[in-house]
Design a protein around this motif. Structure first.
Motif, PDB file in Angstrom:
ATOM      1  N   PHE A   1       1.190  -1.256  -0.104  1.00 18.37           N
ATOM      2  CA  PHE A   1       0.032   0.143  -0.383  1.00 18.37           C
ATOM      3  C   PHE A   1       1.047   1.273  -0.587  1.00 18.37           C
ATOM      4  CE2 PHE A   1      -2.593  -3.133   1.524  1.00 18.37           C
ATOM      5  CZ  PHE A   1      -3.884  -3.133   1.049  1.00 18.37           C
ATOM      6  N   GLN A   2       0.406   2.617  -0.497  1.00 17.93           N
ATOM      7  CA  GLN A   2       0.492   3.844  -0.359  1.00 17.93           C
ATOM      8  C   GLN A   2       1.422   4.221   0.641  1.00 17.93           C
ATOM      9  OE1 GLN A   2      -1.469   6.780  -1.980  1.00 17.93           O
ATOM     10  NE2 GLN A   2      -0.068   8.136  -1.346  1.00 17.93           N
ATOM     11  N   GLU A   3       0.446   3.933   2.403  1.00 13.65           N
ATOM     12  CA  GLU A   3       0.979   4.523   3.411  1.00 13.65           C
ATOM     13  C   GLU A   3       2.083   3.633   4.705  1.00 13.65           C
ATOM     14  OE1 GLU A   3       1.909   6.842   5.980  1.00 13.65           O
ATOM     15  OE2 GLU A   3       2.110   8.303   4.482  1.00 13.65           O
TER      16      GLU A   3
ATOM     17  N   ARG B   1       9.920   1.572   6.358  1.00 15.18           N
ATOM     18  CA  ARG B   1       8.727   0.755   6.771  1.00 15.18           C
ATOM     19  C   ARG B   1       7.960   0.173   5.450  1.00 15.18           C
ATOM     20  NH1 ARG B   1       7.390   4.662  10.286  1.00 15.18           N
ATOM     21  NH2 ARG B   1       6.778   6.866   9.387  1.00 15.18           N
ATOM     22  N   GLN B   2       8.463   0.911   4.664  1.00 16.44           N
ATOM     23  CA  GLN B   2       7.984   0.185   2.872  1.00 16.44           C
ATOM     24  C   GLN B   2       8.877  -1.131   2.376  1.00 16.44           C
ATOM     25  OE1 GLN B   2       5.197   0.476   1.493  1.00 16.44           O
ATOM     26  NE2 GLN B   2       5.217   2.039   0.388  1.00 16.44           N
ATOM     27  N   ARG B   3      10.164  -0.980   2.677  1.00 14.08           N
ATOM     28  CA  ARG B   3      10.741  -2.787   2.711  1.00 14.08           C
ATOM     29  C   ARG B   3      10.919  -3.481   3.783  1.00 14.08           C
ATOM     30  NH1 ARG B   3      15.940  -1.391   0.442  1.00 14.08           N
ATOM     31  NH2 ARG B   3      16.792   0.709   0.344  1.00 14.08           N
TER      32      ARG B   3
ATOM     33  N   GLU C   1       0.482   2.799  -5.222  1.00 21.38           N
ATOM     34  CA  GLU C   1       1.473   3.806  -5.026  1.00 21.38           C
ATOM     35  C   GLU C   1       2.164   3.900  -4.299  1.00 21.38           C
ATOM     36  OE1 GLU C   1       0.730   7.184  -6.491  1.00 21.38           O
ATOM     37  OE2 GLU C   1      -1.260   6.808  -7.120  1.00 21.38           O
ATOM     38  N   PRO C   2       2.997   2.626  -3.828  1.00 17.81           N
ATOM     39  CA  PRO C   2       4.161   2.415  -3.483  1.00 17.81           C
ATOM     40  C   PRO C   2       5.134   3.393  -3.003  1.00 17.81           C
ATOM     41  CG  PRO C   2       5.020   1.802  -5.675  1.00 17.81           C
ATOM     42  CD  PRO C   2       3.776   1.791  -5.743  1.00 17.81           C
TER      43      PRO C   2
ATOM     44  N   VAL D   1       2.230  -5.507 -10.683  1.00 16.00           N
ATOM     45  CA  VAL D   1       0.503  -3.985 -11.112  1.00 16.00           C
ATOM     46  C   VAL D   1       1.282  -3.154  -9.799  1.00 16.00           C
ATOM     47  CG1 VAL D   1      -1.378  -3.351 -11.098  1.00 16.00           C
ATOM     48  CG2 VAL D   1      -0.925  -6.259 -12.052  1.00 16.00           C
ATOM     49  N   VAL D   2       1.443  -2.471 -10.980  1.00 16.23           N
ATOM     50  CA  VAL D   2       1.186  -0.710 -10.011  1.00 16.23           C
ATOM     51  C   VAL D   2       0.247   0.133 -10.377  1.00 16.23           C
ATOM     52  CG1 VAL D   2       4.104   0.805 -10.057  1.00 16.23           C
ATOM     53  CG2 VAL D   2       4.145  -1.953 -10.150  1.00 16.23           C
ATOM     54  N   ILE D   3      -0.074   0.848  -9.154  1.00 16.49           N
ATOM     55  CA  ILE D   3      -0.354   1.968  -9.744  1.00 16.49           C
ATOM     56  C   ILE D   3       0.009   3.250  -8.973  1.00 16.49           C
ATOM     57  CG2 ILE D   3      -2.701   2.859  -9.279  1.00 16.49           C
ATOM     58  CD1 ILE D   3      -3.566  -0.470  -7.784  1.00 16.49           C
TER      59      ILE D   3
END
Lengths: 312, 325
Positions: free
Chosen positions: A77-79, A141-143, A161-162, A190-192
């Motif tokens: 997810f994005q956040e 955190r994204q990692r 929205e990674p 799939v990248v949004i």
């Protein structure tokens, strides 16, 4: 309101497909629907098929769906601050997935979690596993999110929205990591995103969405160099470019984004379109073959556009 | 050369970190801005770029005097505003205005757009006559490309782009000379971004405005700014004319930053050799010794760990704070 209105696309193993569009174009809703994560009510998937590895996800029970989420299909997810649980350690959030889906023992799960953190480039894995999300930076955190998504060797990863919340040098690190891992592990991605630069750097194929529909789809090079939908052209023209000296003025897409509750029978982009004709008000154009194999655009005027019209 | 409109000299903004509830003990400080120098000429747009936490917003807030700097001088039109009293600040605030990033948070949801734009004129007593104030509001709306009927709407009835136009109209209500634009287009969709960028450019020409443009989107900065300053961890590492900076970056951090930005063209991207800079931005509480970029720098040598690198003028108007180039 039709947030997503009849979209079709495919993703192959090891391939990166980008879904591009602005706020409210339905790009996130479309992807969340794959995992059936749209709360019902109010949202309903009224028609269509989602074929994953030959199975239609829309016919599965909630129990079967739960077995799939986070297992064969991973989600980023994005956040990263709001999508990680603040009261569980990083380690617990990774092992939970493994214990749920793989029936792994505590020890095995811990060993795998350590392995995953190393895989996503987090040094000092043992210490990090015992930490809580607030002790980590945004990039870190994204990692962790990527590690969780990859925990059960997924075949498909959906990234919404990674990197939007991240700084540009960290964004570059995360995107390189995702690209490297999905290629190495043969994962369909799939990248949004709304960032046209990110798409150009990473996507093999691109779907451009507007008002709940895919208006143009095709290989990345065709979308950028031979766009056949006026919205795609307008979008490419409206972004300032880092690799070019400043031009006199930008060419914005005129008007406001569409109000999805007030769409009529015609093409939704018509009010903002430079090429609109009477036919555009009468009915909605379907996706028709454009410049090359696999390139489609939903525009009545697509074939009339000249090279000057298309130039970015 | 004429005197610059704004000149910032050795600006420092250190926030104290305290512990304890009853007796607050001073345990350290966040060096948000740690000695920066730059000037902005009248009619110019200076870009201030950098990643989160590099101090670009704090710099803007110091110039607006929303923060009282802990050191250095901010000379605006010949007056040092860093130490002005509250009373003198009221006058200053008519000249220096601000446009914020988030058009959702920076407009009062309980006020109509007309009231939002009229309020600063009322507060500063610029237009005491209500009818004239109303006329001025309508004029400002039209200057910013909004229909007069928006005056009676609430912010939630508008889209993000329209709201940002209201924010711009409110800033213009004071007839300012200088506007601090803090990420004014970051929250907007791509197609709307271009509209607002064009509006900002038109207004600059029409009213002879001077902008300090704070942003992290380098493409937008390249388009809008004549000169650009790159910040890292509270310091300016490079400052140059826009084209010189983007075509011929000198500081390793600037190079890393530019390389990290993907260009919307698959062919260009395929041709680029790309290795992202390693590591993350260190904490400004305990910044690295010497050059703050040395832990991530590909060309760092031992001497970079000691002594802050002096800012040198490598070519006319092109300033770099690096000893290795």
């Amino acid at each position: 309101m039709r947030a997503v209105d009849g979209i079709s696309y495919t993703v192959n193993a090891g391939e990166t497909v980008a879904i591009v569009g602005e706020s409210g174009s339905g790009k996130s809703v479309g992807a969340m629907s794959i995992l059936r994560l749209i709360p019902d009510p109010p949202g309903r998937i009224t028609a269509g098929q989602i074929l994953f590895d030959g199975r239609d996800l829309l016919t599965l029970s909630e129990e079967e769906m739960r077995k799939l989420r986070g297992n064969a299909i991973g989600m980023i997810f994005q956040e990263p601050m709001t999508s990680l649980n603040p009261v569980l350690t990083i380690g617990r959030q990774i092992t939970e997935t493994l214990e749920q889906h793989r029936g792994a023992s505590r020890d095995d799960a811990n060993a795998r979690a350590r392995e995953l953190l190393t895989l996503v480039g987090i040094a000092d894995a043992d210490r990090r596993l015992k930490q809580y999300p607030h002790q980590l930076s945004g990039g870190m955190r994204q990692r962790v999110m990527i590690a969780i998504a990859l925990a059960c060797n997924p075949k498909l990863v959906i990234a919404d929205e990674p990197t939007t919340a991240l700084d540009v040098t960290i964004q570059a690190q995360i995107l390189e990591l995702m690209k490297e891992l999905t290629q190495r592990l043969n994962i369909a991605l799939v990248v949004i995103t709304h960032n046209l630069g990110v798409v150009a750097r990473y996507a093999t194929r691109v779907n451009v969405m507007y008002a709940g529909r895919i208006v143009e789809t095709g290989p990345a090079a065709a979308i950028y160099h031979n766009p056949r939908h006026p919205y795609t052209i307008a979008l490419l023209r409206s972004v300032p470019r880092l690799d070019r000296p400043r031009q006199a003025r930008l060419e914005p897409v005129d008007g406001q984004p569409p109000d999805l509750t007030r769409l009529d029978a015609g093409c939704a982009f018509r009010p903002r379109c430079r090429f609109a004709v009477d036919a555009c008000a009468a009915s909605r154009p379907a996706l028709t073959p454009a410049s090359e194999e696999g390139h489609f655009a939903a525009c009545f005027r697509g074939a009339d556009l000249t090279a000057t019209d298309q130039a970015a | 050369m004429t005197e610059p409109l704004l000149s910032v000299k050795d600006l420092r903004m250190h926030f104290p970190i305290t512990e304890g509830i009853v007796r607050r003990r001073h345990v350290g400080e966040v060096k948000a801005v740690d000695g920066i120098d730059f000037t902005v000429a009248r009619g110019e747009t200076l870009g201030l770029v950098g990643e989160s936490g590099c101090g670009k917003t704090t710099t803007g807030r110091c110039i607006l005097r929303l923060e009282r700097p802990t050191g250095g001088a901010i000379v605006y039109d010949g007056v040092d505003i860093a130490t002005l009293s509250e009373k003198d600040l009221v006058k200053l605030r008519q000249k220096i205005q601000v446009i914020f990033q988030d058009p959702f948070l920076s407009l009062n949801p309980r006020m109509k757009v007309g009231q939002i734009i009229a309020e600063p004129m009322y507060v500063h007593g610029i237009e005491p006559d209500a009818a004239k104030r109303k006329a001025r509001v309508l004029e400002l709306l039209s200057v910013c490309g909004l229909n007069a009927r928006f005056a009676d709407r609430y912010p939630h009835e508008m889209s993000g782009g329209q709201r940002q136009r209201v924010g711009i109209a409110r800033a213009l209500a004071m007839n300012p000379e200088f506007i601090v634009c803090d990420e004014p287009v970051s929250a907007l969709d791509v197609s709307i971004q271009a509209q607002v960028i064009n509006l900002l450019e038109d207004l600059r020409e029409k009213f002879g405005l001077t902008y300090l443009f704070i942003a992290h989107d380098l493409s937008v900065v390249r388009h809008l700014c004549q000169r650009v300053a790159v910040m890292y961890l509270g310091r300016i590492v490079e400052l140059a004319d826009s084209d010189a900076l983007f075509d011929n970056p000198q500081h390793p951090y600037t190079k890393a930053l530019l390389a990290a930005v993907p260009v919307p063209d698959p062919l260009v991207e395929q041709g680029r050799v790309f290795r992202p800079v390693q590591g993350e931005v260190p904490s400004p509480i305990n910044p690295p010794s010497g050059c703050v970029f040395h832990p991530r720098c590909p060309i760092a040598v031992d001497s970079c760990r000691v002594g802050r690198p002096a800012t040198r003028e490598v070519s006319p108007g092109h300033f770099v704070a690096c000893t290795q180039i």
